[in-house]
Design a protein around this motif. Structure first.
Motif, mmCIF file in Angstrom:
data_model
loop_
_atom_site.group_PDB
_atom_site.id
_atom_site.type_symbol
_atom_site.label_atom_id
_atom_site.label_comp_id
_atom_site.label_asym_id
_atom_site.label_seq_id
_atom_site.Cartn_x
_atom_site.Cartn_y
_atom_site.Cartn_z
ATOM 1 N N CYS A 81 0.846 -1.187 0.000
ATOM 2 C CA CYS A 81 0.000 0.000 0.000
ATOM 3 C C CYS A 81 0.887 1.244 0.000
ATOM 4 N N PRO A 82 0.643 2.184 -0.921
ATOM 5 C CA PRO A 82 1.443 3.404 -0.945
ATOM 6 C C PRO A 82 1.152 4.329 0.237
ATOM 7 N N ASN A 83 0.045 4.097 0.946
ATOM 8 C CA ASN A 83 -0.328 4.947 2.073
ATOM 9 C C ASN A 83 0.269 4.460 3.393
ATOM 10 N N CYS A 84 0.140 3.146 3.699
ATOM 11 C CA CYS A 84 0.596 2.633 4.992
ATOM 12 C C CYS A 84 1.647 1.532 4.868
ATOM 13 N N ASN A 85 1.975 1.135 3.642
ATOM 14 C CA ASN A 85 2.992 0.119 3.347
ATOM 15 C C ASN A 85 2.585 -1.306 3.751
ATOM 16 N N ALA A 86 1.303 -1.537 4.031
ATOM 17 C CA ALA A 86 0.830 -2.890 4.333
ATOM 18 C C ALA A 86 0.812 -3.703 3.045
ATOM 19 N N PHE A 123 -6.742 -7.732 -5.103
ATOM 20 C CA PHE A 123 -7.419 -6.751 -4.266
ATOM 21 C C PHE A 123 -6.984 -5.355 -4.685
ATOM 22 N N GLU A 124 -7.924 -4.443 -4.699
ATOM 23 C CA GLU A 124 -7.640 -3.061 -5.062
ATOM 24 C C GLU A 124 -7.836 -2.123 -3.881
ATOM 25 N N LEU A 125 -7.986 -2.701 -2.667
ATOM 26 C CA LEU A 125 -8.220 -1.911 -1.474
ATOM 27 C C LEU A 125 -7.344 -2.439 -0.349
ATOM 28 N N CYS A 126 -6.655 -1.551 0.334
ATOM 29 C CA CYS A 126 -5.802 -1.937 1.461
ATOM 30 C C CYS A 126 -6.682 -2.329 2.640
ATOM 31 N N TRP A 127 -6.429 -3.486 3.209
ATOM 32 C CA TRP A 127 -7.198 -3.973 4.346
ATOM 33 C C TRP A 127 -6.910 -3.154 5.605
ATOM 34 N N ASN A 128 -5.762 -2.505 5.662
ATOM 35 C CA ASN A 128 -5.328 -1.809 6.866
ATOM 36 C C ASN A 128 -5.855 -0.373 6.950
ATOM 37 N N CYS A 129 -5.788 0.372 5.842
ATOM 38 C CA CYS A 129 -6.134 1.801 5.898
ATOM 39 C C CYS A 129 -7.224 2.202 4.901
ATOM 40 N N ASN A 130 -7.782 1.243 4.152
ATOM 41 C CA ASN A 130 -8.828 1.497 3.151
ATOM 42 C C ASN A 130 -8.360 2.379 1.997
ATOM 43 N N TYR A 131 -7.060 2.315 1.680
ATOM 44 C CA TYR A 131 -6.541 3.052 0.534
ATOM 45 C C TYR A 131 -6.943 2.309 -0.733
ATOM 46 N N SER A 132 -7.600 3.004 -1.660
ATOM 47 C CA SER A 132 -8.025 2.418 -2.921
ATOM 48 C C SER A 132 -6.941 2.626 -3.967
ATOM 49 N N LEU A 133 -6.435 1.533 -4.534
ATOM 50 C CA LEU A 133 -5.405 1.639 -5.567
ATOM 51 C C LEU A 133 -5.972 2.212 -6.857
ATOM 52 N N THR A 134 -7.245 1.983 -7.115
ATOM 53 C CA THR A 134 -7.842 2.508 -8.345
ATOM 54 C C THR A 134 -8.153 3.994 -8.237
ATOM 55 N N GLU A 135 -8.631 4.442 -7.055
ATOM 56 C CA GLU A 135 -8.964 5.849 -6.867
ATOM 57 C C GLU A 135 -7.788 6.656 -6.331
ATOM 58 N N GLN A 136 -6.744 5.968 -5.874
ATOM 59 C CA GLN A 136 -5.535 6.574 -5.321
ATOM 60 C C GLN A 136 -5.844 7.528 -4.180
ATOM 61 N N LYS A 137 -6.697 7.064 -3.254
ATOM 62 C CA LYS A 137 -7.018 7.822 -2.052
ATOM 63 C C LYS A 137 -7.615 6.869 -1.018
ATOM 64 N N VAL A 138 -7.622 7.299 0.227
ATOM 65 C CA VAL A 138 -8.270 6.543 1.290
ATOM 66 C C VAL A 138 -9.768 6.754 1.140
ATOM 67 N N SER A 152 -15.896 -5.426 1.055
ATOM 68 C CA SER A 152 -14.461 -5.152 1.025
ATOM 69 C C SER A 152 -13.909 -5.068 -0.390
ATOM 70 N N GLY A 153 -14.760 -5.165 -1.384
ATOM 71 C CA GLY A 153 -14.295 -5.048 -2.758
ATOM 72 C C GLY A 153 -14.601 -6.288 -3.572
ATOM 73 N N GLU A 154 -14.140 -6.251 -4.788
ATOM 74 C CA GLU A 154 -14.344 -7.363 -5.718
ATOM 75 C C GLU A 154 -13.050 -8.162 -5.801
ATOM 76 N N TYR A 155 -13.143 -9.475 -5.607
ATOM 77 C CA TYR A 155 -11.969 -10.341 -5.669
ATOM 78 C C TYR A 155 -12.021 -11.124 -6.966
ATOM 79 N N LYS A 156 -10.932 -11.121 -7.719
ATOM 80 C CA LYS A 156 -10.884 -11.805 -9.012
ATOM 81 C C LYS A 156 -10.040 -13.065 -8.899
ATOM 82 N N PHE A 157 -10.679 -14.203 -9.186
ATOM 83 C CA PHE A 157 -9.976 -15.474 -9.196
ATOM 84 C C PHE A 157 -9.454 -15.742 -10.597
ATOM 85 N N HIS A 158 -8.307 -16.356 -10.680
ATOM 86 C CA HIS A 158 -7.671 -16.665 -11.953
ATOM 87 C C HIS A 158 -7.244 -18.117 -11.918
#
Length: 107
Positions: free
Chosen positions: A4-9, A15-30, A55-61
């Motif tokens: 995570c660019p916000n909290c480094n978790a 996953f496109e959302l940090c479980w620790n601080c709710n930082y969205s990688l797609t929106e680039q904000k908490v 908690s978001g959409e999880y994509k299986f591959h």
């Protein structure tokens, strides 16, 4: 794994959302969890009977990714995506077919 660019978790792939601080990688904000729950199901935990958090959409591959030819084999993989809901009290995780997915028929 990515960080995570916000909290480094560590954030798992898919996953496109940090479980620790709710930082969205797609929106680039908490983001506020309440914002994520718009247009989503209201589901209570079967164990605790408290509302579960989306908690978001999880994509299986599924399928092979073999060396240099991995991109060619991508045509033969199975991809599924599910909505992920987490109980804030007991931590139970549940996957549900997305409401916007028309491939699933509910009766």
């Amino acid at each position: 794994m990515k960080n995570c660019p916000n909290c480094n978790a560590e954030i798992e792939e898919g996953f496109e959302l940090c479980w620790n601080c709710n930082y969205s990688l797609t929106e680039q904000k908490v983001v506020d969890i309440q914002d994520l729950n718009k247009n989503k199901r209201e589901i209570n935990c079967l164990r605790c009977d408290v509302p579960m958090l989306f908690s978001g959409e999880y994509k299986f591959h599924e399928g092979p990714k073999i060396g240099v030819l991995g991109n060619i084999f991508e045509a033969f993989v199975n991809r599924e995506s599910f909505d992920l809901h987490i109980c804030p009290q007991c931590g139970k995780v549940e996957f549900f077919a997305p409401l916007h997915n028309t491939d699933y028929k509910f009766e």
